[in-house]
Motif scaffolding. Sequence first.
Motif, PDB file in Angstrom:
ATOM      1  N   TYR A 101      59.965  46.484  64.132  1.00  0.00           N
ATOM      2  CA  TYR A 101      58.505  46.387  64.984  1.00  0.00           C
ATOM      3  C   TYR A 101      58.496  44.775  65.331  1.00  0.00           C
ATOM      4  O   TYR A 101      58.288  44.221  66.402  1.00  0.00           O
ATOM      5  CB  TYR A 101      57.568  46.702  64.143  1.00  0.00           C
ATOM      6  CG  TYR A 101      56.081  46.488  64.649  1.00  0.00           C
ATOM      7  CD1 TYR A 101      55.638  47.157  65.781  1.00  0.00           C
ATOM      8  CD2 TYR A 101      55.155  45.294  64.218  1.00  0.00           C
ATOM      9  CE1 TYR A 101      54.472  47.053  66.366  1.00  0.00           C
ATOM     10  CE2 TYR A 101      54.056  45.100  64.772  1.00  0.00           C
ATOM     11  CZ  TYR A 101      53.557  45.906  65.671  1.00  0.00           C
ATOM     12  OH  TYR A 101      52.393  45.733  66.295  1.00  0.00           O
ATOM     13  N   ARG A 142      54.955  49.825  68.791  1.00  0.00           N
ATOM     14  CA  ARG A 142      54.428  50.957  67.579  1.00  0.00           C
ATOM     15  C   ARG A 142      54.866  52.307  68.131  1.00  0.00           C
ATOM     16  O   ARG A 142      55.265  52.883  66.934  1.00  0.00           O
ATOM     17  CB  ARG A 142      52.802  50.873  67.540  1.00  0.00           C
ATOM     18  CG  ARG A 142      52.271  49.822  67.031  1.00  0.00           C
ATOM     19  CD  ARG A 142      50.833  50.080  66.936  1.00  0.00           C
ATOM     20  NE  ARG A 142      50.400  48.629  66.147  1.00  0.00           N
ATOM     21  CZ  ARG A 142      49.430  48.789  65.268  1.00  0.00           C
ATOM     22  NH1 ARG A 142      48.680  50.038  65.127  1.00  0.00           N
ATOM     23  NH2 ARG A 142      48.946  47.683  64.668  1.00  0.00           N
ATOM     24  N   ARG A 143      54.876  52.571  69.355  1.00  0.00           N
ATOM     25  CA  ARG A 143      55.366  53.919  69.685  1.00  0.00           C
ATOM     26  C   ARG A 143      56.947  54.091  69.438  1.00  0.00           C
ATOM     27  O   ARG A 143      57.520  55.290  68.867  1.00  0.00           O
ATOM     28  CB  ARG A 143      55.493  54.047  71.231  1.00  0.00           C
ATOM     29  CG  ARG A 143      55.464  55.726  71.543  1.00  0.00           C
ATOM     30  CD  ARG A 143      55.883  55.793  73.249  1.00  0.00           C
ATOM     31  NE  ARG A 143      56.907  54.900  73.778  1.00  0.00           N
ATOM     32  CZ  ARG A 143      58.356  55.136  73.587  1.00  0.00           C
ATOM     33  NH1 ARG A 143      58.667  56.410  73.028  1.00  0.00           N
ATOM     34  NH2 ARG A 143      59.164  54.236  74.262  1.00  0.00           N
ATOM     35  N   ARG A 144      57.763  52.990  69.407  1.00  0.00           N
ATOM     36  CA  ARG A 144      59.416  53.262  69.421  1.00  0.00           C
ATOM     37  C   ARG A 144      59.566  53.147  67.685  1.00  0.00           C
ATOM     38  O   ARG A 144      60.538  53.964  67.503  1.00  0.00           O
ATOM     39  CB  ARG A 144      60.024  51.807  69.719  1.00  0.00           C
ATOM     40  CG  ARG A 144      60.126  51.829  71.192  1.00  0.00           C
ATOM     41  CD  ARG A 144      60.958  50.481  71.521  1.00  0.00           C
ATOM     42  NE  ARG A 144      60.840  50.190  72.987  1.00  0.00           N
ATOM     43  CZ  ARG A 144      61.596  49.088  73.544  1.00  0.00           C
ATOM     44  NH1 ARG A 144      62.045  48.429  72.687  1.00  0.00           N
ATOM     45  NH2 ARG A 144      61.189  49.071  74.823  1.00  0.00           N
ATOM     46  N   LYS A 153      51.713  48.168  71.960  1.00  0.00           N
ATOM     47  CA  LYS A 153      51.654  49.809  71.923  1.00  0.00           C
ATOM     48  C   LYS A 153      52.851  50.430  72.033  1.00  0.00           C
ATOM     49  O   LYS A 153      53.374  51.628  71.449  1.00  0.00           O
ATOM     50  CB  LYS A 153      50.766  50.151  73.106  1.00  0.00           C
ATOM     51  CG  LYS A 153      50.229  51.570  73.210  1.00  0.00           C
ATOM     52  CD  LYS A 153      49.241  52.017  74.336  1.00  0.00           C
ATOM     53  CE  LYS A 153      48.289  52.938  73.885  1.00  0.00           C
ATOM     54  NZ  LYS A 153      47.094  53.380  75.345  1.00  0.00           N
ATOM     55  N   GLU A 154      53.839  49.727  73.009  1.00  0.00           N
ATOM     56  CA  GLU A 154      55.277  50.465  73.307  1.00  0.00           C
ATOM     57  C   GLU A 154      56.046  50.096  71.829  1.00  0.00           C
ATOM     58  O   GLU A 154      56.538  50.938  71.340  1.00  0.00           O
ATOM     59  CB  GLU A 154      55.825  49.675  74.382  1.00  0.00           C
ATOM     60  CG  GLU A 154      57.310  49.961  74.462  1.00  0.00           C
ATOM     61  CD  GLU A 154      57.411  51.399  74.705  1.00  0.00           C
ATOM     62  OE1 GLU A 154      58.838  51.710  74.453  1.00  0.00           O
ATOM     63  OE2 GLU A 154      56.697  52.174  75.199  1.00  0.00           O
ATOM     64  N   ASN A 173      56.960  58.017  60.232  1.00  0.00           N
ATOM     65  CA  ASN A 173      56.796  59.245  59.861  1.00  0.00           C
ATOM     66  C   ASN A 173      57.639  60.094  59.162  1.00  0.00           C
ATOM     67  O   ASN A 173      57.227  60.760  58.144  1.00  0.00           O
ATOM     68  CB  ASN A 173      56.368  59.922  61.308  1.00  0.00           C
ATOM     69  CG  ASN A 173      55.262  59.549  62.050  1.00  0.00           C
ATOM     70  OD1 ASN A 173      54.309  58.795  61.512  1.00  0.00           O
ATOM     71  ND2 ASN A 173      55.084  59.966  63.360  1.00  0.00           N
ATOM     72  N   GLN A 232      51.215  52.817  56.529  1.00  0.00           N
ATOM     73  CA  GLN A 232      51.897  52.658  57.982  1.00  0.00           C
ATOM     74  C   GLN A 232      51.952  51.095  58.006  1.00  0.00           C
ATOM     75  O   GLN A 232      53.146  51.020  58.881  1.00  0.00           O
ATOM     76  CB  GLN A 232      50.543  53.213  58.902  1.00  0.00           C
ATOM     77  CG  GLN A 232      50.435  54.547  58.788  1.00  0.00           C
ATOM     78  CD  GLN A 232      51.430  55.508  59.682  1.00  0.00           C
ATOM     79  OE1 GLN A 232      51.915  54.925  60.522  1.00  0.00           O
ATOM     80  NE2 GLN A 232      51.660  56.732  59.214  1.00  0.00           N
ATOM     81  N   GLN A 266      57.356  54.435  65.458  1.00  0.00           N
ATOM     82  CA  GLN A 266      56.394  55.389  64.414  1.00  0.00           C
ATOM     83  C   GLN A 266      57.395  56.626  64.134  1.00  0.00           C
ATOM     84  O   GLN A 266      57.212  57.204  63.110  1.00  0.00           O
ATOM     85  CB  GLN A 266      55.380  55.914  65.365  1.00  0.00           C
ATOM     86  CG  GLN A 266      54.260  56.609  64.778  1.00  0.00           C
ATOM     87  CD  GLN A 266      53.695  55.690  63.574  1.00  0.00           C
ATOM     88  OE1 GLN A 266      53.281  54.787  63.807  1.00  0.00           O
ATOM     89  NE2 GLN A 266      53.224  56.322  62.567  1.00  0.00           N
ATOM     90  N   PRO A 267      58.431  57.046  64.816  1.00  0.00           N
ATOM     91  CA  PRO A 267      59.230  58.112  64.246  1.00  0.00           C
ATOM     92  C   PRO A 267      59.840  57.773  62.898  1.00  0.00           C
ATOM     93  O   PRO A 267      59.848  58.546  62.041  1.00  0.00           O
ATOM     94  CB  PRO A 267      60.233  58.365  65.498  1.00  0.00           C
ATOM     95  CG  PRO A 267      59.608  57.774  66.641  1.00  0.00           C
ATOM     96  CD  PRO A 267      58.713  56.784  66.089  1.00  0.00           C
ATOM     97  N   ARG A 312      55.538  49.765  58.933  1.00  0.00           N
ATOM     98  CA  ARG A 312      55.939  49.139  60.127  1.00  0.00           C
ATOM     99  C   ARG A 312      56.309  47.770  60.112  1.00  0.00           C
ATOM    100  O   ARG A 312      57.670  47.562  60.778  1.00  0.00           O
ATOM    101  CB  ARG A 312      54.447  49.250  60.946  1.00  0.00           C
ATOM    102  CG  ARG A 312      54.779  48.639  62.250  1.00  0.00           C
ATOM    103  CD  ARG A 312      53.716  48.744  63.055  1.00  0.00           C
ATOM    104  NE  ARG A 312      52.673  49.949  62.857  1.00  0.00           N
ATOM    105  CZ  ARG A 312      51.657  49.914  62.597  1.00  0.00           C
ATOM    106  NH1 ARG A 312      51.015  48.882  61.809  1.00  0.00           N
ATOM    107  NH2 ARG A 312      51.195  51.326  62.440  1.00  0.00           N
TER     108      ARG A 312
END
Length: 130
Positions: A98, A112-114, A109-110, A120, A88, A116-117, A92
């Motif tokens: 990132y 990482r959210r952007r 946090k934002e 994954n 991960q 992450q897809p 990243r």
Amino acid sequence: MIKARFGGPSLFWILNNKAAGITMKTRAQRRRERRRQWFVQAEVEDFIRREYPACPEFAVVYFATHICTKPKNWRSAPIAEAVNATMQNELRHRMTDYDQLMLIGVQRKEARRRVQPKINAMIARWKHLI
């Protein structure tokens, strides 16, 4: 510990602790212990090949080397947790934007959210032979 003027342990401390069976470790011994590998590289490589069969060989070796040689405290973590966290983190930072998001002021946090897809999706591709 009582120290003598020269900076080392006092004679009193040495004698009392030798009698109790306690010995001091040298700086080199402490450094070697910190650098000790918590996982065997061959075992980590086998785990990655088994769980992520489509992962490229260079990535398998890179992740296993990273897990086994970087000074991280993996003492109580299973191999699966170490592999997941390392994948991960490395994906990243190396395969997404990132770091650029962080540089322009996006909150962690934002950011990482952007990304992450994308992480994954890459891990999902590695988990299944296509």
